[in-house]
Write an enzyme that holds these catalytic residues in place. Sequence first.
Site, PDB file in Angstrom:
ATOM      1  N   SER A 182       0.724  -1.483   0.261  1.00  0.00           N
ATOM      2  CA  SER A 182      -0.502  -0.042  -0.327  1.00  0.00           C
ATOM      3  C   SER A 182       1.293   1.461   0.138  1.00  0.00           C
ATOM      4  O   SER A 182       1.786   1.644   1.292  1.00  0.00           O
ATOM      5  CB  SER A 182      -1.376  -0.348   1.251  1.00  0.00           C
ATOM      6  N   LYS A 230      -6.428   2.708  -3.021  1.00  0.00           N
ATOM      7  CA  LYS A 230      -6.401   1.819  -1.669  1.00  0.00           C
ATOM      8  C   LYS A 230      -6.219   2.276  -0.970  1.00  0.00           C
ATOM      9  O   LYS A 230      -7.081   2.434   0.411  1.00  0.00           O
ATOM     10  CB  LYS A 230      -5.339   0.279  -2.534  1.00  0.00           C
TER      11      LYS A 230
HETATM   12  P1  NAD Z   1       4.865  -6.243   7.660  1.00  0.00           P
HETATM   13  O1  NAD Z   1       5.815  -5.865   8.512  1.00  0.00           O
HETATM   14  O2  NAD Z   1       4.613  -7.825   8.137  1.00  0.00           O
HETATM   15  O3  NAD Z   1       6.146  -7.100   6.145  1.00  0.00           O
HETATM   16  C1  NAD Z   1       6.097  -6.123   5.658  1.00  0.00           C
HETATM   17  C2  NAD Z   1       8.058  -6.821   5.805  1.00  0.00           C
HETATM   18  O4  NAD Z   1       8.748  -6.506   4.888  1.00  0.00           O
HETATM   19  C3  NAD Z   1       8.526  -7.399   6.625  1.00  0.00           C
HETATM   20  O5  NAD Z   1       9.394  -8.795   6.674  1.00  0.00           O
HETATM   21  C4  NAD Z   1      10.586  -6.671   7.051  1.00  0.00           C
HETATM   22  O6  NAD Z   1      10.429  -7.221   7.936  1.00  0.00           O
HETATM   23  C5  NAD Z   1      10.025  -6.272   5.520  1.00  0.00           C
HETATM   24  N1  NAD Z   1      11.100  -5.399   4.871  1.00  0.00           N
HETATM   25  C6  NAD Z   1      10.985  -4.422   5.693  1.00  0.00           C
HETATM   26  N2  NAD Z   1      11.602  -3.082   4.578  1.00  0.00           N
HETATM   27  C7  NAD Z   1      12.424  -4.390   3.812  1.00  0.00           C
HETATM   28  C8  NAD Z   1      13.527  -4.061   2.824  1.00  0.00           C
HETATM   29  N3  NAD Z   1      14.358  -2.419   2.733  1.00  0.00           N
HETATM   30  N4  NAD Z   1      14.137  -5.465   2.062  1.00  0.00           N
HETATM   31  C9  NAD Z   1      13.486  -5.898   2.497  1.00  0.00           C
HETATM   32  N5  NAD Z   1      11.974  -6.500   3.066  1.00  0.00           N
HETATM   33  C10 NAD Z   1      12.006  -5.294   3.838  1.00  0.00           C
HETATM   34  O7  NAD Z   1       3.209  -6.050   6.465  1.00  0.00           O
HETATM   35  P2  NAD Z   1       2.652  -6.614   5.563  1.00  0.00           P
HETATM   36  O8  NAD Z   1       1.418  -6.264   7.118  1.00  0.00           O
HETATM   37  O9  NAD Z   1       2.650  -7.862   4.822  1.00  0.00           O
HETATM   38  O10 NAD Z   1       2.084  -5.462   4.422  1.00  0.00           O
HETATM   39  C11 NAD Z   1       2.770  -5.644   3.764  1.00  0.00           C
HETATM   40  C12 NAD Z   1       2.334  -3.801   2.777  1.00  0.00           C
HETATM   41  O11 NAD Z   1       0.844  -4.333   2.605  1.00  0.00           O
HETATM   42  C13 NAD Z   1       1.760  -2.435   3.856  1.00  0.00           C
HETATM   43  O12 NAD Z   1       2.165  -1.703   2.436  1.00  0.00           O
HETATM   44  C14 NAD Z   1       0.792  -2.881   4.299  1.00  0.00           C
HETATM   45  O13 NAD Z   1       0.307  -1.561   4.436  1.00  0.00           O
HETATM   46  C15 NAD Z   1       0.379  -4.047   2.931  1.00  0.00           C
HETATM   47  N6  NAD Z   1      -1.324  -4.642   3.497  1.00  0.00           N
HETATM   48  C16 NAD Z   1      -1.553  -5.606   4.372  1.00  0.00           C
HETATM   49  C17 NAD Z   1      -2.552  -5.410   4.882  1.00  0.00           C
HETATM   50  C18 NAD Z   1      -2.434  -6.761   5.985  1.00  0.00           C
HETATM   51  O14 NAD Z   1      -3.977  -7.243   6.370  1.00  0.00           O
HETATM   52  N7  NAD Z   1      -1.273  -6.676   7.030  1.00  0.00           N
HETATM   53  C19 NAD Z   1      -3.382  -5.985   4.283  1.00  0.00           C
HETATM   54  C20 NAD Z   1      -3.236  -4.948   2.908  1.00  0.00           C
HETATM   55  C21 NAD Z   1      -2.257  -4.501   2.743  1.00  0.00           C
END
Ligand code: NAD
Length: 299
Positions: A104, A179
């Site tokens: 997002s 989004k």
């Molecule tokens: P999360 O924090 O669980 O996962 C993010 C991952 O990115 C982590 O494992 C972190 O270690 C990794 N990361 C951070 N910086 C990095 C880098 N420079 N290189 C490689 N890896 C890196 O987040 P999430 O809940 O999986 O969400 C991910 C995206 O999806 C976000 O943009 C969020 O807004 C969106 N999203 C989340 C949900 C939800 O329900 N969790 C739903 C829809 C959209």
Amino acid sequence: MNPADTKIAFIGLGLMGVPMAKNLLKAGYEVLGFDLSKEVAAKFSDEQKFHFANSPLQAIEGANVTILMLPDSSIIDALLWGADGQVGIADQLVKNSYLLDMSSSSPISSKANNQKLEELGIRFVDAPVSGGVKKAIDGSLAIIVGGKQEHFQEIKPLLEHMGKNITYVGDAGAAHAVKALNNYVSAAGLIAASEALNAATAFGLDPHTVNQVLNASTGRNNTTENKVEAYMLNDAFNSGFSLALMRKDVQIALGFIEGMKCYSSLAKQCVQTAQEADQKLGKGADHTAMYDYVRSQKH
Ligand code: NAD
């Protein structure tokens, strides 16, 4: 885009990235994953076609599709273009390959990235998702898509392994705009439901009964239908979507609404409430803990 001749780099294997990558593996694709946290590799120990890369540059080597599922645009910009001694991956991506940003992200950053990537011969598609961890696991996410129509058509079969409701909305950045607006509306519903249930409880009412009434009436929304009983009234606060990410989303939405010179009174208030709750509840808090924050506020 069939599994036999498609190699996928998947960067960002968090709560959403892991199940999404697993669904691509299930469909037969080879996936090269990378995450800052090396521990996530263990989650793929049973997967024959998964390889954990030592760096983003190693993950994208020979990949015709690179998927990003990262927290926010500042992280994505640093990954693509480099920052603080970190080498950017953009000019190492395979020419004519796809860069699919499923995070997002900020629509403004995505538009700018699309332009720069186009000059490098990379096909940018923004494809953020909705539905949370549950739908990521069962491959039924709603996916919003922005970018060139012909790119959308080519990438669609791959998206169908991760989502069911796939909607093309316009040029690059359009999906990230939609989004952010969706998540603003959703956050407003969460805050409203939290405040209403808290006030009802203070009046001596049973919040379960009140929520039933909301769900049978015009006050129902995604929070009242899917979150109140599952994560809020039982104090579980473990939906899998963090408050920090929700705060980021409403900030993106407010920036977008203001950028369009449109009225933003409620969006401003949502950002303020999300900021205050995030600060009070601290790192790691789930967004459904907004209810806990509202309960803790005295007037
Ligand atoms: P999360 O924090 O669980 O996962 C993010 C991952 O990115 C982590 O494992 C972190 O270690 C990794 N990361 C951070 N910086 C990095 C880098 N420079 N290189 C490689 N890896 C890196 O987040 P999430 O809940 O999986 O969400 C991910 C995206 O999806 C976000 O943009 C969020 O807004 C969106 N999203 C989340 C949900 C939800 O329900 N969790 C739903 C829809 C959209």
